[in-house]
Enzyme design. Structure first.
Site, PDB file in Angstrom:
ATOM      1  NE  ARG A 136       7.938  -8.892   3.235  1.00  0.00           N
ATOM      2  CZ  ARG A 136       8.646  -7.529   3.199  1.00  0.00           C
ATOM      3  NH1 ARG A 136       9.624  -7.536   3.934  1.00  0.00           N
ATOM      4  NH2 ARG A 136       8.609  -6.817   2.160  1.00  0.00           N
ATOM      5  N   GLY A 137       9.495 -10.549   0.677  1.00  0.00           N
ATOM      6  CA  GLY A 137      10.504  -9.694   0.059  1.00  0.00           C
ATOM      7  C   GLY A 137      11.292 -10.599  -0.988  1.00  0.00           C
ATOM      8  CB  ALA A 138      11.863 -10.444  -4.423  1.00  0.00           C
ATOM      9  NE  ARG A 168       4.210 -14.266  -1.237  1.00  0.00           N
ATOM     10  CZ  ARG A 168       4.368 -13.054  -0.939  1.00  0.00           C
ATOM     11  NH1 ARG A 168       5.339 -12.835  -0.273  1.00  0.00           N
ATOM     12  NH2 ARG A 168       3.711 -11.953  -1.309  1.00  0.00           N
ATOM     13  CD  GLN A 204       3.497  -6.075   2.737  1.00  0.00           C
ATOM     14  OE1 GLN A 204       2.849  -5.325   2.636  1.00  0.00           O
ATOM     15  NE2 GLN A 204       3.427  -7.237   2.075  1.00  0.00           N
ATOM     16  CG  ASP A 237       8.109  -8.608  -5.532  1.00  0.00           C
ATOM     17  OD1 ASP A 237       7.753  -7.430  -5.154  1.00  0.00           O
ATOM     18  OD2 ASP A 237       8.158  -9.451  -4.714  1.00  0.00           O
ATOM     19  CG  ASN A 263       7.839  -3.422  -5.541  1.00  0.00           C
ATOM     20  OD1 ASN A 263       8.279  -4.274  -4.964  1.00  0.00           O
ATOM     21  ND2 ASN A 263       7.505  -2.387  -4.806  1.00  0.00           N
ATOM     22  CE  LYS A 264       3.475  -6.418  -1.389  1.00  0.00           C
ATOM     23  NZ  LYS A 264       2.602  -7.576  -1.391  1.00  0.00           N
TER      24      LYS A 264
END
Ligand code: MRU
Length: 339
Positions: free
Chosen positions: A46-48, A89, A196, A237, A247-248
């Site tokens: 995970r993570g862009a 995603r 996260q 993201d 973003n998150k």
């Protein structure tokens, strides 16, 4: 040893399973693109930027899985894999950016043998990975100028080595500042509901020996009010042409708090995260994830099974709240006009 969440070894893709951190460090091996898609969907990776790099290797695996004897047959198999990987995603644009780059690489080899395409696709995925690490190091070098001596820095989610091919974006800036002795403390938001921050960012801070303190997300305003935060830096993201940044979930709230307390709010992201085709953040698709992530904390149920849930994985921080955007090509300040 640098943290390597995504790498190619022994003709397979290796992913450090981020769902098991911080308790266990397990590397999973992938030989099929369908399993890579699953790994992206279930947050093994995970993570862009890391999602983009993993997807690029997914295309490599698709080329190797294919029994195609002609270029056209191989191109059809690749298209199926690219569509499948793209459906995992929706928010991080790096996924679509990397898949498009792999598609163009294959198209540029039209008419060549399937074997030649396979070799070239692997080289392209390796280049995407190497470029990401280089971009993160460049971001760190630029961003360090924004960090005051003795800085107390707050970050949200994980934009570290784990979220990229290595070194990290927001944590890349923090790493670079730490290497120069500028960091007094990193405030780590735990980042509900998937944690996260507490599971991954805190793990990276321990791994690197960077002084940090974990806080529940709801404490961010309080530590700012006490004058304990000098700057905020997060990842992204997807960044629209006007600088609005997805973003998150929770990032927007942190940015509002930062403005109220006159704390600079920085975003660190590579150009592969900028989607100049979108005029503003209103157009960014926001992923909604399963209700169970909110009804539970780890294995423990913390809400009635029947309670309806809204679980957006990301939010959009308007450009007006962003002091500067740190990229591999330097620091951008408002008004943002990405083309
Ligand atoms: O749902 P995740 O864990 O993929 O979300 C990750 C984030 O929001 C990160 O902050 C973002 O991808 C930047 S990573 C360098």
């Amino acid at each position: 040893m640098p943290i390597e969440p995504v790498r190619w070894a022994h003709d397979r893709l290796e992913l450090l399973d981020q769902t098991l951190l911080p308790l266990r460090e397990v590397v999973r091996h992938y030989a099929r693109w369908e399993d890579v898609a699953d790994g992206i969907r279930t947050l093994v990776v995970r993570g862009a930027p890391a999602i983009g790099v993993a997807a690029a290797y997914g295309v490599v695996l698709a080329a190797r899985e294919s029994h195609a004897k002609t270029y056209d047959a191989l191109a059809a198999d690749l298209e199926t894999a690219i569509k499948g990987l793209a459906a995992t995603r929706p928010t991080a644009v790096n996924l679509f950016w990397a898949l498009e780059r792999m598609r163009r690489t294959a198209l540029g080899l039209a008419g060549q043998s399937p074997e030649a395409v396979r070799v070239r696709l692997l080289a392209e995925a390796e280049t995407i990975r190497a470029e990401d690490i280089a971009a993160n190091r460049a971001m760190g070098a630029h961003g360090v100028a924004l960090v005051p001596d003795g800085a107390r820095i707050l970050t949200h989610c994980n934009a570290g080595a784990l979220a990229t091919a290595g070194y990290g974006t927001a944590l890349g800036v923090i790493r670079a500042a730490h290497e120069r002795g500028k960091v007094a403390l990193v405030w780590v938001d735990e980042t509900r509901p998937v944690m996260q921050g507490s599971r991954l960012t805190a793990w990276e801070m321990v791994y690197e020996g960077i002084p940090h303190r974990l806080i529940p997300d709801v404490a961010a305003g309080s530590v700012m009010a006490q004058g304990e935060v000098d700057m905020v830096v997060t990842g992204a993201d997807r960044i629209a042409a006007n600088g609005d940044t997805a973003n998150k979930i929770g990032t927007y709230a942190v940015a509002v708090l930062a403005q109220h307390h006159r704390v600079p709010f920085y975003v660190a992201a590579p150009f592969s995260t900028i989607d100049a085709s979108l005029a503003s953040g209103r157009e960014i698709p926001i992923e909604e994830r399963d209700a169970s992530e909110v009804r539970r904390t780890g294995a423990h149920q913390t809400a009635p099974e029947d309670s309806p849930v809204y679980n957006p994985a990301f939010d959009v921080t308007p450009a007006a709240l962003i002091t500067a955007i740190i990229t591999e090509h330097g620091i951008f300040r408002p008004p943002y006009r990405f083309v």
